[in-house]
Scaffold this active site. Structure first.
Site, PDB file in Angstrom:
ATOM      1  N   GLU A  66       0.818  -1.215   0.000  1.00 51.27           N
ATOM      2  CA  GLU A  66       0.000   0.000   0.000  1.00 51.27           C
ATOM      3  C   GLU A  66       0.856   1.272   0.000  1.00 51.27           C
ATOM      4  OE1 GLU A  66      -2.849  -0.606   3.263  1.00 51.27           O
ATOM      5  OE2 GLU A  66      -4.150  -1.656   1.847  1.00 51.27           O
ATOM      6  N   ASP A 108      -8.105  -9.346   3.841  1.00 51.56           N
ATOM      7  CA  ASP A 108      -7.842  -8.189   4.692  1.00 51.56           C
ATOM      8  C   ASP A 108      -8.912  -8.036   5.763  1.00 51.56           C
ATOM      9  OD1 ASP A 108      -6.995  -5.833   5.753  1.00 51.56           O
ATOM     10  OD2 ASP A 108      -7.573  -4.575   4.063  1.00 51.56           O
ATOM     11  N   GLU A 167     -13.020  -2.361  11.701  1.00 52.77           N
ATOM     12  CA  GLU A 167     -12.890  -1.636  10.438  1.00 52.77           C
ATOM     13  C   GLU A 167     -13.943  -2.067   9.420  1.00 52.77           C
ATOM     14  OE1 GLU A 167      -9.067  -2.122   8.584  1.00 52.77           O
ATOM     15  OE2 GLU A 167      -9.704  -1.129   6.742  1.00 52.77           O
TER      16      GLU A 167
HETATM   17  C1  BDP Z   1      -6.284  -2.309   5.856  1.00 52.52           C
HETATM   18  C2  BDP Z   1      -6.639  -0.938   6.321  1.00 52.52           C
HETATM   19  C3  BDP Z   1      -5.498   0.029   6.214  1.00 52.52           C
HETATM   20  C4  BDP Z   1      -4.265  -0.553   6.854  1.00 52.52           C
HETATM   21  C5  BDP Z   1      -3.973  -1.896   6.240  1.00 52.52           C
HETATM   22  C6  BDP Z   1      -2.823  -2.623   6.890  1.00 52.52           C
HETATM   23  O1  BDP Z   1      -7.723  -0.479   5.551  1.00 52.52           O
HETATM   24  O2  BDP Z   1      -5.913   1.224   6.826  1.00 52.52           O
HETATM   25  O3  BDP Z   1      -3.191   0.281   6.735  1.00 52.52           O
HETATM   26  O4  BDP Z   1      -5.077  -2.734   6.396  1.00 52.52           O
HETATM   27  O5  BDP Z   1      -3.089  -3.585   7.615  1.00 52.52           O
HETATM   28  O6  BDP Z   1      -7.267  -3.170   6.327  1.00 52.52           O
HETATM   29  O7  BDP Z   1      -1.680  -2.277   6.683  1.00 52.52           O
END
Ligand code: BDP
Length: 693
Positions: free
Chosen positions: A305, A376, A404
């Protein structure tokens, strides 16, 4: 002094200090035992406290302060101290290595465990709470108090406990600006601008709550971090927090940004094989350890990401992790996150493909942090195929306590039920019975380091978690981190009794709400194993329209074919594990199913999908109705707060069902259930959590 601070922070501990039930005291309310006969029994079982602890150990002092605060609240009288047991009912607090008296005691529960035993000393019936360390003693004291909080017997005890995971670490996605990524309970707990000079009393209360459920580590900053948080000024702030947490047995870890050598080290690169980069990290780790002698180590989100990582230089994730592991040395660990995707149009196989081939290449003090499922933290996922696939690698499961993808702090979802299923899933890595719990806690592969990560749901809200019921997830995570094979229902039972009431009617009703809540949520949010539906950015409501490719919707059917006939992702699991995924719960995760195919209920898939959504909505309504009936048994403040959230949940459930089914209908043109009109919106559903329905 410590006791005074505790009492000030947790006003509910001291019934003399008036305070309403606002959730601040969590499961540590220590209210007077209401039943007179039981109170009398407890008073005769707890007549005095004898301390066999050294004068120096601050953790022993914490244990002793907690015991006296808890007993004072529960018994509504203070319990005298004695130097030696001189009557029945003495509680003997015993820190084994520190006590140099005449009697010897040997206990075999390791450095973090404890025993609680009814025994005879000096001719008296006593209760010994003993441990090999001050921290073990803290855990023992909390366990003993829990027995009374939950109205269980305190006679004839023979308890011996030690944690199954060595490191039980909460991960705080807090930022120095005060916001919390995926946090729904206000601002960060850490008052960045006040640190290190001013220490908010909440830090101690936080530590105490964590210790009460065995949490022994905290990653203090977000996975998406900045290099500035490793600068000297920041280190001083982290060190101040570490000093508060240490007596409670909590070690501090920090997330490190991989490109820090360039951003704060004046280097041109962050290539893990570059000697200058290695030197930078070695110096940084030493500098942190100067300030925080028991520094636990670094967590790293790399090549994920947008975060930088070793892949920028064509190096492997093992190259990246091992370089940092050498820098922190054997006293620390590197928690390298396996959350990587983007190489494949469907992200499900990415993390396995990136890491499984690297088994055996990671240094002994590297651990991979692996999310429970391959995508996720979705409301329902099969377990991540890396569990069982890397026998020569330390792997920590990473669970998300903050909701989340599960209704934020608005929806009541007891995650203990999900996690119990996760830990009980069979990887078949070494034949039947190779559960995720046994893989992860080291029983199967004997990893040198075991642990578990939980993404915290705490914040600055008065009740810590936004919703009073979200506290249960913090609690359950801690208890399962201690022992992943405990029953989620038993944990819920304890939490309800400590948090709400011991009244059997309340306990029974709340427990049934909690235990069904995860399945209910899945039904109205993501039924039958639909892979991935969340709205972008907020991740609150489902957005079927923009996620079509992620869950495989077309005129013929719905679902992702990950079987041998499809993209073969199922091959990432051991052959005998695959049968578990024939369960209806995973139907659309692993199969693309025709709308008119008859499923296990005799309905067509479309009819079943509609029925699942309807059951989800009905389940949410039933929870709200159940709660309404408890109004006389729960304090009015917290009852009203929960009722307001449940009302929002009921409205959301219906909206989400309508939006999703209506959108699927635009593709398959099959009849909608009678109570859903064709003409309404198809999504995305309202996202903002503060937008009233
Ligand atoms: C996702 C979230 C994000 C996190 C990412 C992570 O949306 O905000 O940074 O995981 O675990 O679920 O790095």
């Amino acid at each position: 002094m410590v006791a005074a601070i505790l009492l000030a922070g947790f006003c509910g501990i001291a019934p003399r200090i008036a305070c309403g039930e606002d959730g601040y005291n969590l499961w540590l309310r220590y209210v007077k035992v209401p039943d007179a006969a039981l109170l009398a029994r407890y008073r005769s079982g707890v007549t005095e406290v004898v301390q066999r602890i050294g004068p120096e150990d601050r953790s022993c002092a914490v244990a002793s302060d907690e015991l006296s605060a808890g007993l004072t609240g529960l018994l509504d009288e203070s319990v005298p101290a004695a130097t030696t047991p001189d009557r029945d009912g003495a509680i003997v607090l015993w820190c084994v290595p520190e006590w140099r008296g005449k009697e010897a005691l040997s206990i075999t529960t390791g450095s973090q465990g404890y025993v609680i035993r009814s025994a005879r000393m000096g001719g008296h019936v006593v209760t010994v709470i003993a441990a090999n360390s001050g921290v073990g003693l803290i855990y023992g004291v909390f366990h003993f108090l829990r027995l009374m909080q939950t109205e269980r017997p305190i006679e004839g005890l023979d308890i011996a406990e030690q944690p199954k995971f060595e490191r039980r670490i909460l991960s705080h996605w807090d930022t120095p600006g005060g916001s919390i990524e995926r946090g729904y309970a206000g601002q960060s707990l850490w008052q960045w601008n006040e640190l290190p000079g001013k220490l908010d009393p909440r830090y101690r209360d936080y530590a105490r709550a964590c210790a009460s459920i065995g949490i022994n580590g905290a990653i203090l900053n977000n996975v998406n971090t900045t290099s500035q948080l490793l600068e000297p000024d920041a280190i001083r702030k982290w060190a101040a927090l570490a000093d508060v947490l240490r007596p409670y047995g909590i070690r501090v870890y920090l997330t490190a940004k991989y490109s820090a050598p360039m951003e704060i080290g004046g280097l041109k690169a962050c290539d893990p094989l570059d000697p200058g980069v290695r030197e930078f990290w070695k110096r940084k780790a030493d500098e942190i350890r100067q300030a925080i002698p028991d520094f636990g180590g670094f967590q790293v989100k790399a090549d994920s990401e947008g975060q930088p990582g070793p892949r920028m230089y064509g190096r492997t994730e093992a190259d990246g992790a091992n370089m940092l592991a050498a820098a922190v040395g054997p006293g620390g660990i590197v928690i390298w996150r396996a959350f990587i995707y983007g190489r494949n149009p469907d992200r499900a196989p990415d993390s396995y493909n990136a890491f499984a081939p690297l088994d055996g290449e990671f240094a002994g003090n590297v651990v991979l942090s692996v999310k429970n499922g391959p995508i996720d933290f979705q409301p329902r996922e099969p377990f991540h195929p890396l569990f069982g696939a890397m026998p020569r690698t330390n792997i920590f499961p990473e669970l998300e306590i903050t909701q989340e993808y599960m209704g934020h702090d608005w929806h009541l979802v007891y995650l203990g039920a999900e996690w119990e299923q996760f830990f009980g899933s069979d990887t078949f890595a070494r034949g039947p019975g190779s559960t995720v719990a046994r893989v992860a806690d080291g029983r199967l592969f004997h990893q040198s380091i075991t642990g578990i990560i939980g993404v915290a749901n705490t914040g600055s809200d008065r009740n810590w978690c936004g919703s009073d019921f979200a506290q249960a997830n913090w609690y359950a995570w801690g208890r399962l981190a201690w022992n992943p094979e405990q029953s989620a229902a038993d944990i819920a039972d304890d939490w309800i009794r400590m948090t709400w009431s011991n009244d059997p009617a309340a306990v029974g009703a709340i427990k049934s709400m909690m235990m069904g809540s995860w399945e209910t949520f899945v039904r109205y949010d993501l039924p039958l194993g639909i892979t991935f539906l969340p709205q972008t950015i907020s991740h609150y409501a489902p957005d079927p329209k923009s996620r079509v490719r992620a869950y495989g919707l077309d005129a013929a059917g719905i679902g992702m074919d990950r079987t041998a006939k499809g993209d073969k992702d199922i091959d990432q699991y051991f052959p005998r594990a695959r049968a578990q995924f024939d369960e209806p719960a995973y139907l659309l995760w692993f199969h693309h199913v025709a709308w008119d195919r008859k499923v296990w209920t005799g309905r067509t898939l479309w009819e079943e999908l509609c029925a699942q959504y309807a059951e989800g909505v009905a389940g949410a309504r039933a929870e709200a109705a159940q709660w309404a009936r408890l109004s006389g048994l729960i304090d009015p403040e917290r009852h009203a707060a929960v009722a307001a959230r449940l009302a929002r949940q009921v409205a959301d459930a219906a909206t989400w069902r309508d939006y999703c089914l209506r959108f699927f209908h635009t593709v398959n043109h099959l009849p909608l259930p009678g109570d859903i009109s064709e003409s309404g919106p198809v999504g995305p559903a309202p996202a903002r959590r503060d937008q009233e329905p």
